[in-house]
Design a protein around this motif. Structure first.
Motif, mmCIF file in Angstrom:
data_model
loop_
_atom_site.group_PDB
_atom_site.id
_atom_site.type_symbol
_atom_site.label_atom_id
_atom_site.label_comp_id
_atom_site.label_asym_id
_atom_site.label_seq_id
_atom_site.Cartn_x
_atom_site.Cartn_y
_atom_site.Cartn_z
ATOM 1 N N ARG A 97 -2.530 2.305 -5.722
ATOM 2 C CA ARG A 97 -3.398 2.542 -4.576
ATOM 3 C C ARG A 97 -4.645 3.295 -5.011
ATOM 4 O O ARG A 97 -5.391 2.822 -5.841
ATOM 5 C CB ARG A 97 -2.641 3.311 -3.496
ATOM 6 N N GLN A 98 -4.828 4.503 -4.475
ATOM 7 C CA GLN A 98 -6.011 5.280 -4.809
ATOM 8 C C GLN A 98 -5.783 6.108 -6.073
ATOM 9 O O GLN A 98 -4.683 6.576 -6.333
ATOM 10 C CB GLN A 98 -6.364 6.223 -3.651
ATOM 11 N N ASP A 99 -6.857 6.296 -6.838
ATOM 12 C CA ASP A 99 -6.798 7.231 -7.949
ATOM 13 C C ASP A 99 -6.810 8.649 -7.401
ATOM 14 O O ASP A 99 -7.313 8.899 -6.306
ATOM 15 C CB ASP A 99 -7.996 7.022 -8.885
ATOM 16 N N CYS A 107 -7.977 12.435 -6.834
ATOM 17 C CA CYS A 107 -9.304 13.032 -6.740
ATOM 18 C C CYS A 107 -9.178 14.543 -6.915
ATOM 19 O O CYS A 107 -8.351 15.182 -6.261
ATOM 20 C CB CYS A 107 -9.939 12.705 -5.384
ATOM 21 N N ARG A 162 -7.577 -1.188 -5.805
ATOM 22 C CA ARG A 162 -7.822 -0.021 -6.645
ATOM 23 C C ARG A 162 -9.029 -0.221 -7.556
ATOM 24 O O ARG A 162 -9.686 0.744 -7.962
ATOM 25 C CB ARG A 162 -6.584 0.265 -7.485
ATOM 26 N N VAL A 178 -14.598 0.647 -6.393
ATOM 27 C CA VAL A 178 -15.074 2.015 -6.204
ATOM 28 C C VAL A 178 -16.356 2.060 -5.377
ATOM 29 O O VAL A 178 -16.837 3.135 -5.027
ATOM 30 C CB VAL A 178 -15.300 2.723 -7.555
ATOM 31 N N ASN A 180 -10.129 2.857 -2.376
ATOM 32 C CA ASN A 180 -10.355 3.691 -3.550
ATOM 33 C C ASN A 180 -11.848 3.966 -3.746
ATOM 34 O O ASN A 180 -12.277 4.410 -4.802
ATOM 35 C CB ASN A 180 -9.797 2.998 -4.801
ATOM 36 N N SER A 226 -9.535 7.052 3.106
ATOM 37 C CA SER A 226 -10.218 6.843 1.824
ATOM 38 C C SER A 226 -10.506 8.226 1.245
ATOM 39 O O SER A 226 -11.599 8.780 1.412
ATOM 40 C CB SER A 226 -11.512 6.042 2.032
ATOM 41 N N ARG A 233 -11.135 9.529 -1.558
ATOM 42 C CA ARG A 233 -12.135 9.793 -2.602
ATOM 43 C C ARG A 233 -13.558 9.591 -2.092
ATOM 44 O O ARG A 233 -14.524 9.761 -2.838
ATOM 45 C CB ARG A 233 -11.881 8.880 -3.805
#
Length: 450
Positions: free
Chosen positions: A26-28, A30, A89, A92, A113, A135, A137
């Motif tokens: 999923r998301q990196d 942060c 993912r 960006v 992401n 979201s 990030r």
């Protein structure tokens, strides 16, 4: 009376994509700022440095989805529901072609992401709802989004946004360009928040390669100079010129106003000799810079000195100070502040301590050993939380050195250091008690920016 129960009510899930349970990445993570606790004043934040991989399958699929949406003139666009979790993912940012979706009224980007939104979103002239909820990030939005004149509804994770009221993470500091000619199609996103700047976000004209439009830059420079010239004398007059002379203790202080293009802030310090061989000390830092911060500092310092003179315990001191300076006070420019209060008993060697969102003091013993004097980390004062601050007590041997400071001593806007690294640097600089503290040298442990 009847035993018949009313039918159960079923409410639709407003955020189905945010609760997506499909397996995969999923998301990196942060680490820009904490999204669970209040940021300390002067905390440095940066833009994400991620650069979009334009060869990634997720990016190529997003380009196709935008082309399809532009061709069929759809009014609702949910581009992240079809790609796999790994493809999501890989995204960006959004492509500049997002501005072609002039018919789209609803844009949903749940759980993305993304780290930035391109300025071309201003071309979505029919946009009424923009929802990048969860979201984590995505910390800011481009000015060009204000061109979406019909935008009336948005669902965002507010704790993830720079400057949000709950946790107060600061905005990144934009770097001045000086006379440097920039490659406007190859900007470093960590410094500029974007990889390209082709037009001015305000006037829609071409972006000058040397930074802001000349008239705007000159005007900003004049405003900055006027406020700085007014702030510095006010700041000097509101701070003590010397600390009390105590026969059984030596003291030293140094206040260095902000440098490198930053308006003077709201740091204060004070010490009061108390009956019974005691001394009370306080150091504080008002959130913000400029005249407002300097004026708020004067009010905090006056209140702090009065409360120190009464001889309150450090926890009681901060609790009372917090009650005097809240959102409901009579001033127009209310600003919270971090603060440390310490009361040392020269007879017993006991040090009482309390912290309000402030860096902990350092203790250097005669044998050269050092300690960070931690205490219960209360929130900054003046936030209207009604917090009751706790006391901590430490034994301080005779001949020790106690260092109280603001975060400007341990943070550097030009380098990537966290608070622990800054405290370690300060600890190495004050490792000895054999000579009087050299406060001039201490101001150069790290360039202070607040």
């Amino acid at each position: 009376m009847t035993d018949e129960q009313p039918p159960a009510q079923v409410f639709p899930n407003r955020f189905p994509e945010a609760m997506d349970s499909r397996p995969g990445a999923r998301q990196d993570r942060c680490h820009c700022f904490s999204q669970t606790r209040v940021s300390l004043p002067g905390r440095v934040t940066d833009f994400h440095a991620d650069i979009q991989d334009t060869s990634a399958p997720g990016w190529l699929r997003l380009l196709e989805l935008i082309d399809e949406a532009a061709a069929d003139g759809r009014e609702e666009f949910r581009p992240l529901t079809e790609p796999s979790p790994e493809e999501r993912r890989q995204l960006v940012t959004l492509p500049a072609s997002i501005g072609r979706l002039t018919a789209v009224r609803t844009l949903v980007l749940y759980g993305s992401n993304l780290v930035r939104i391109p300025p071309e979103i201003g071309g979505m002239t029919s946009l009424e709802e923009f929802s990048p909820y969860t979201s984590r990030r995505l910390h800011w939005f481009p000015y060009e989004i204000t061109r979406c004149g019909r935008l009336v509804n948005s669902t965002v994770s507010t704790r993830s946004i720079y400057g949000n009221y709950k946790y107060r993470p600061p905005f990144p500091r934009l770097l001045p360009t000086g006379d440097t000619v920039l490659d406007l199609d190859g900007l470093a996103p960590a410094h500029w928040g974007t990889t390209a700047a082709r037009t001015c976000g305000v006037c829609t004209g071409p972006a000058p390669a040397t930074g802001p439009h000349p008239a705007m830059a000159v005007d900003n420079a004049l405003l900055y100079r006027r406020e700085r010239l007014a702030t510095l004398p006010l700041q000097r007059h509101l701070l003590p010129t010397r600390l009390p002379g105590i026969p059984w203790a030596r003291s030293a202080h140094r206040h260095l106003p902000a440098q490198n293009g930053t308006l003077a802030g709201g740091d204060w310090y004070d010490a009061v000799q108390l009956p019974g061989g005691r001394v009370g000390m306080t150091v504080g830092d008002v959130m913000g810079h400029g005249l407002g911060a300097a004026a708020a500092m004067g009010r905090y310092r006056s209140s702090a000195r009065a409360l120190l003179t009464v001889g309150l315990e450090p926890g009681q001191f901060l609790t009372r100070l917090d009650g005097l300076h809240g959102p409901d006070d009579a001033t127009d420019n209310h600003l919270p502040a971090t603060c440390v209060c310490a009361v040392y008993d020269g007879v017993t060697g006991d040090l009482g301590l309390a912290l309000a969102g402030h860096p902990p003091p350092l203790l250097i013993r005669p044998d050269g050993s050092t300690d960070t004097l931690a205490a219960a980390p209360g929130p900054p004062v003046g936030m209207g939380l009604g917090h009751t601050y706790e006391n901590a007590h430490r034994a301080v041997p005779s001949g020790s050195l106690l260092v109280l400071y603001t975060d400007g001593m341990i943070e550097d806007r030009s380098a990537y250091f966290d608070l622990d690294q800054g405290i370690a640097m300060l600890r190495r600089a004050v490792h000895s008690t054999e000579t009087p503290p050299d406060v001039t040298r201490l101001t150069h442990v790290r360039p202070a920016a607040s």
